[in-house]
Design a protein around this motif. Structure first.
Motif, PDB file in Angstrom:
ATOM      1  N   LEU A  41      21.316   6.216   9.327  1.00 57.06           N
ATOM      2  CA  LEU A  41      21.867   5.451  10.465  1.00 57.06           C
ATOM      3  C   LEU A  41      23.202   6.037  10.918  1.00 57.06           C
ATOM      4  O   LEU A  41      23.492   6.097  12.111  1.00 57.06           O
ATOM      5  CB  LEU A  41      22.083   3.988  10.044  1.00 57.06           C
ATOM      6  CG  LEU A  41      21.029   2.959  10.410  1.00 57.06           C
ATOM      7  CD1 LEU A  41      21.444   1.576   9.881  1.00 57.06           C
ATOM      8  CD2 LEU A  41      20.847   2.866  11.926  1.00 57.06           C
ATOM      9  N   ALA A  42      24.028   6.472   9.947  1.00 56.56           N
ATOM     10  CA  ALA A  42      25.328   7.061  10.294  1.00 56.56           C
ATOM     11  C   ALA A  42      25.132   8.375  11.050  1.00 56.56           C
ATOM     12  O   ALA A  42      25.857   8.678  11.999  1.00 56.56           O
ATOM     13  CB  ALA A  42      26.163   7.279   9.035  1.00 56.56           C
ATOM     14  N   ILE A  43      24.138   9.138  10.641  1.00 58.96           N
ATOM     15  CA  ILE A  43      23.842  10.418  11.296  1.00 58.96           C
ATOM     16  C   ILE A  43      23.340  10.168  12.726  1.00 58.96           C
ATOM     17  O   ILE A  43      23.688  10.888  13.659  1.00 58.96           O
ATOM     18  CB  ILE A  43      22.822  11.225  10.451  1.00 58.96           C
ATOM     19  CG1 ILE A  43      23.508  11.683   9.153  1.00 58.96           C
ATOM     20  CG2 ILE A  43      22.249  12.402  11.231  1.00 58.96           C
ATOM     21  CD1 ILE A  43      22.558  12.170   8.074  1.00 58.96           C
ATOM     22  N   LYS A  44      22.555   9.111  12.894  1.00 58.05           N
ATOM     23  CA  LYS A  44      22.084   8.732  14.232  1.00 58.05           C
ATOM     24  C   LYS A  44      23.285   8.422  15.129  1.00 58.05           C
ATOM     25  O   LYS A  44      23.360   8.873  16.273  1.00 58.05           O
ATOM     26  CB  LYS A  44      21.161   7.507  14.097  1.00 58.05           C
ATOM     27  CG  LYS A  44      20.589   6.975  15.377  1.00 58.05           C
ATOM     28  CD  LYS A  44      19.504   5.931  15.069  1.00 58.05           C
ATOM     29  CE  LYS A  44      19.059   5.183  16.305  1.00 58.05           C
ATOM     30  NZ  LYS A  44      19.834   3.964  16.567  1.00 58.05           N
ATOM     31  N   VAL A  45      24.238   7.661  14.579  1.00 57.59           N
ATOM     32  CA  VAL A  45      25.452   7.333  15.333  1.00 57.59           C
ATOM     33  C   VAL A  45      26.244   8.606  15.658  1.00 57.59           C
ATOM     34  O   VAL A  45      26.707   8.803  16.786  1.00 57.59           O
ATOM     35  CB  VAL A  45      26.328   6.342  14.531  1.00 57.59           C
ATOM     36  CG1 VAL A  45      27.737   6.250  15.093  1.00 57.59           C
ATOM     37  CG2 VAL A  45      25.664   4.970  14.502  1.00 57.59           C
ATOM     38  N   ALA A  76      11.217   9.423   1.584  1.00 53.19           N
ATOM     39  CA  ALA A  76      11.304  10.887   1.607  1.00 53.19           C
ATOM     40  C   ALA A  76      11.847  11.375   2.948  1.00 53.19           C
ATOM     41  O   ALA A  76      12.658  12.299   3.009  1.00 53.19           O
ATOM     42  CB  ALA A  76       9.934  11.498   1.333  1.00 53.19           C
ATOM     43  N   GLU A  77      11.410  10.702   4.018  1.00 53.99           N
ATOM     44  CA  GLU A  77      11.908  11.076   5.358  1.00 53.99           C
ATOM     45  C   GLU A  77      13.413  10.815   5.462  1.00 53.99           C
ATOM     46  O   GLU A  77      14.145  11.604   6.052  1.00 53.99           O
ATOM     47  CB  GLU A  77      11.160  10.292   6.445  1.00 53.99           C
ATOM     48  CG  GLU A  77       9.671  10.621   6.552  1.00 53.99           C
ATOM     49  CD  GLU A  77       9.387  12.052   7.001  1.00 53.99           C
ATOM     50  OE1 GLU A  77      10.267  12.678   7.615  1.00 53.99           O
ATOM     51  OE2 GLU A  77       8.269  12.540   6.715  1.00 53.99           O
ATOM     52  N   GLN A  78      13.857   9.681   4.895  1.00 55.63           N
ATOM     53  CA  GLN A  78      15.294   9.354   4.966  1.00 55.63           C
ATOM     54  C   GLN A  78      16.114  10.386   4.199  1.00 55.63           C
ATOM     55  O   GLN A  78      17.158  10.851   4.670  1.00 55.63           O
ATOM     56  CB  GLN A  78      15.564   7.950   4.410  1.00 55.63           C
ATOM     57  CG  GLN A  78      14.907   6.860   5.222  1.00 55.63           C
ATOM     58  CD  GLN A  78      15.535   5.490   5.000  1.00 55.63           C
ATOM     59  OE1 GLN A  78      15.853   4.799   5.954  1.00 55.63           O
ATOM     60  NE2 GLN A  78      15.726   5.090   3.760  1.00 55.63           N
ATOM     61  N   ALA A  79      15.635  10.742   3.000  1.00 54.92           N
ATOM     62  CA  ALA A  79      16.347  11.737   2.194  1.00 54.92           C
ATOM     63  C   ALA A  79      16.390  13.079   2.935  1.00 54.92           C
ATOM     64  O   ALA A  79      17.382  13.808   2.875  1.00 54.92           O
ATOM     65  CB  ALA A  79      15.681  11.888   0.831  1.00 54.92           C
ATOM     66  N   LYS A  80      15.307  13.350   3.649  1.00 51.32           N
ATOM     67  CA  LYS A  80      15.226  14.625   4.377  1.00 51.32           C
ATOM     68  C   LYS A  80      16.248  14.684   5.529  1.00 51.32           C
ATOM     69  O   LYS A  80      16.867  15.724   5.760  1.00 51.32           O
ATOM     70  CB  LYS A  80      13.802  14.778   4.928  1.00 51.32           C
ATOM     71  CG  LYS A  80      13.512  16.123   5.563  1.00 51.32           C
ATOM     72  CD  LYS A  80      12.020  16.223   5.851  1.00 51.32           C
ATOM     73  CE  LYS A  80      11.742  16.977   7.117  1.00 51.32           C
ATOM     74  NZ  LYS A  80      10.364  16.810   7.567  1.00 51.32           N
ATOM     75  N   VAL A  81      16.416  13.556   6.216  1.00 48.36           N
ATOM     76  CA  VAL A  81      17.404  13.495   7.303  1.00 48.36           C
ATOM     77  C   VAL A  81      18.787  13.874   6.767  1.00 48.36           C
ATOM     78  O   VAL A  81      19.515  14.665   7.351  1.00 48.36           O
ATOM     79  CB  VAL A  81      17.439  12.076   7.930  1.00 48.36           C
ATOM     80  CG1 VAL A  81      18.657  11.893   8.822  1.00 48.36           C
ATOM     81  CG2 VAL A  81      16.159  11.808   8.708  1.00 48.36           C
ATOM     82  N   MET A  82      19.119  13.320   5.608  1.00 53.11           N
ATOM     83  CA  MET A  82      20.445  13.565   5.018  1.00 53.11           C
ATOM     84  C   MET A  82      20.564  15.007   4.537  1.00 53.11           C
ATOM     85  O   MET A  82      21.587  15.656   4.707  1.00 53.11           O
ATOM     86  CB  MET A  82      20.663  12.587   3.873  1.00 53.11           C
ATOM     87  CG  MET A  82      22.065  12.601   3.348  1.00 53.11           C
ATOM     88  SD  MET A  82      22.454  11.149   2.376  1.00 53.11           S
ATOM     89  CE  MET A  82      21.580  11.523   0.897  1.00 53.11           C
TER      90      MET A  82
END
Lengths: 419, 168
Positions: A41-45, A76-82
């Motif tokens: 969410l922080a990365i989206k912001v 897994a998708e969330q970890a991948k975003v980070m």
């Protein structure tokens, strides 16, 4: 004008001579932190505000710990975003599974926080680092996304409540019991918007691991931060881990406290927090007969080496009761390795414990020990809200690692003296 | 900025695990979060309420985890604002940051009942129970925080002000 340690650290980071409770200030952030749940969410912001680069790739820590090793495809998708963001922005303190662990265990252990630092994390237990004499506080993802771009945020200077712990501790009473007892006194919003300063001769006698446990749960009283003035124990801990020079300060005599509470520890027994609030505490002697399906030792509250050592003093040459499961999760790769070196893991396995990979595990009902309807768990974690570790009709009791180990052997909540 | 809607009442210490249980945090899509809002406490909340409705709660609303998914789930479910006796610190920040207005008002929280219709004037802090005619005055929201809500959240606010000169 005399100031508290919290006020001094905030003033320094706001580039002001002094600050007072209630002041709205803009501060520079020494370390910004997020995990695999809050970072996406922080990365989206970060992207939405059209930031192109992070304010400082050395001052951001992105730690996969909540739902890793990936528990399902979405996780897994969330970890991948980070992971991808960290690679793109060359985030120095991104730690992959295998080098990592729970954020609030690995930041102190890697020397990423030292006295006088100002740390803001998208995780409520960011307040843990107050044990090192730093100001540290939790925020949400949007705040963190903006901080990753600017290195700054706004804060309201909190009034401070000072807690003086005096006297001698009874056997098996640890930092966990002191903070649970304190929560029982002040309640879950007793320190809302405030700073909690832990002091007194009892605190001076606690190991760093136990101090981290106490500061970790300051947020359970609603506090903005919990803090302990640095001493020789702090400096010895930091010297082994960081080459930066710390800003060491103390609270001035005559500093303005909203309240000073003196806590005589002599009669404090090991504390058990009953469902469904960490402030719903009872002394061990008044617990009664409560059979336990699962015991969990781990988390950012009690997943450090001292905690595992404490557990094996009880579990050595004993076995977990039939009908009870014992899950132990070392808080970091380093804790795990040191626990193997000291024979702790061997002892745990011989006692019938199962060992999980360093992560948050079942603390927040994610994975590796989720509770079924009607099940009861005794846990060394920090929250026992409704549904926290699984089914909304399961129950969580909170305690220190020695009580957790003894309860695993007894199959019900109890202390080492009953063994 | 005025809000108007039917009231859904909650008690003290509603924590973020109740607002959005952690098992639903493997996604950050706001519509998906909205579907699971209050999953254990009030299942199917999103289909129970109408867009614009208001939550009225007791002390320390939003305590616990820092998950911004909590105010985001509430806002995305259609709730237009929250009145409570008090809010937990991180939730308070997060709510404004996602553009969900929240107000502290002990009197309104004590008096308003589930099912009542209320109107809220964010600029003045006035709350009116449209069923009984009772009026209440909430603690005013600081100007710059109202600017954040009116912009639609911190992201829009920062974009409007320009990243370079932001004083937040």
């Amino acid at each position: 004008m005399p100031m508290t340690i919290t006020e001094k650290i905030l003033a320094r980071h706001a580039n002001l001579e002094r600050v007072s409770p209630g002041d709205l200030i803009e501060v520079k952030v020494d370390m910004a932190l997020a995990n695999d749940i809050t970072a996406p969410l922080a990365i989206k912001v970060f992207k939405e505000i059209e930031a192109r680069k992070v304010f400082d790739p050395y001052k951001i820590a992105l730690i996969p710990d909540h739902f890793v090793p990936n528990k399902d495809i979405d996780s897994a998708e969330q970890a991948k975003v980070m992971r991808e963001f960290s690679a793109q922005h060359q985030i120095v303190h991104y730690y992959e599974v295998g080098q990592s662990g729970i954020e609030h265990v690995i930041l102190p252990e890697k020397g990423l926080v030292i006295p006088g630092d100002l740390v803001i994390g998208a995780d409520s237990h960011t307040c843990t680092y107050g044990a090192l004499g730093a100001f540290s506080s939790g925020v949400g993802s949007t705040d963190l996304g903006v901080i990753m771009a600017t290195g700054k945020t706004w804060l309201r200077v909190p009034p401070t409540i000072k807690l003086d712990y005096e006297g001698n501790l009874l056997p098996w009473v640890e930092g966990k019991d002191l903070i649970l007892h304190t929560l029982g006194m002040v309640g879950v919003d007793g320190a809302n918007y405030r700073s909690l300063e832990f002091s007194g001769t009892v605190i001076r006698g606690l190991s760093m691991d136990q101090r981290l446990t106490m500061a970790n749960m300051a947020v359970e009283a609603g506090a903005k931060n919990g803090i302990i003035v640095p001493d020789e124990i702090t400096m010895a801990y930091v010297a082994q881990r960081s080459s930066r020079s710390p800003f060491v300060c103390t609270s001035d005599p005559g500093a303005d406290y909203e309240k000073v509470i003196r806590i005589e520890v002599d009669k404090i027994e090991p504390q058990i927090a009953f469902p469904h609030s960490p402030a719903n505490v009872r002394p061990l002697s008044q617990v009664g007969n409560i059979a336990i399906d699962q015991v969990f030792i781990g988390s950012c509250t009690n997943g450090r080496l001292d905690d595992l050592r404490e557990a094996v003093t009880i579990l050595k040459a004993r076995t977990v009761a039939r009908g009870t499961r014992l899950i132990v999760i070392p808080g970091s790769q380093l804790v795990h390795r040191e626990a193997i070196g000291e024979g702790i893991i061997q002892t745990l396995i011989e006692a019938g414990a199962v060992i999980g990979p360093p992560c948050c595990g079942p603390c927040l009902g994610g994975h590796l020990g989720v509770l079924a309807e009607g099940e009861k768990a005794l846990s060394t974690t920090n929250r026992n809200f409704i549904g926290r570790m699984g089914h909304p009709k399961s129950e969580v009791y909170l305690a220190n690692p020695a009580i957790a180990a003894a309860s695993a052997v007894l199959g019900r909540i109890g202390g080492p003296e009953e063994l | 900025m005025k809000l108007q809607g039917k009231v859904w009442k909650f008690g003290d210490n509603v924590d973020t695990d109740l607002i959005i249980p952690a098992r639903f945090l493997n996604v950050w899509d706001k519509d998906e979060l909205a579907r699971n809002c209050f999953a254990d406490l009030r299942p199917d909340f999103i289909h129970t309420i109408r867009p614009g409705d208001v939550i009225v709660a007791g002390e320390n609303f939003g305590c616990g985890s820092s998950r911004e998914h909590a105010p985001l789930a509430i806002k995305s479910a259609g709730i237009s604002g929250i009145i409570a006796k008090s809010f937990a610190r991180i939730f308070y920040r997060n709510a404004f940051n996602v553009g969900l207005p929240i107000l502290e008002c002990k009197e309104a929280s004590a008096s308003v009942e589930e099912g009542n219709r209320v109107s809220i004037n964010l600029a003045t802090g006035e709350i009116v129970n449209l069923d009984t005619g009772e009026e209440f005055l909430a603690r005013p929201i600081p100007d710059f925080m109202r600017d954040i809500v009116e912009a639609g959240g911190l992201v829009e606010y920062v974009k409007k002000k320009g990243l370079a000169e932001q004083a937040i």
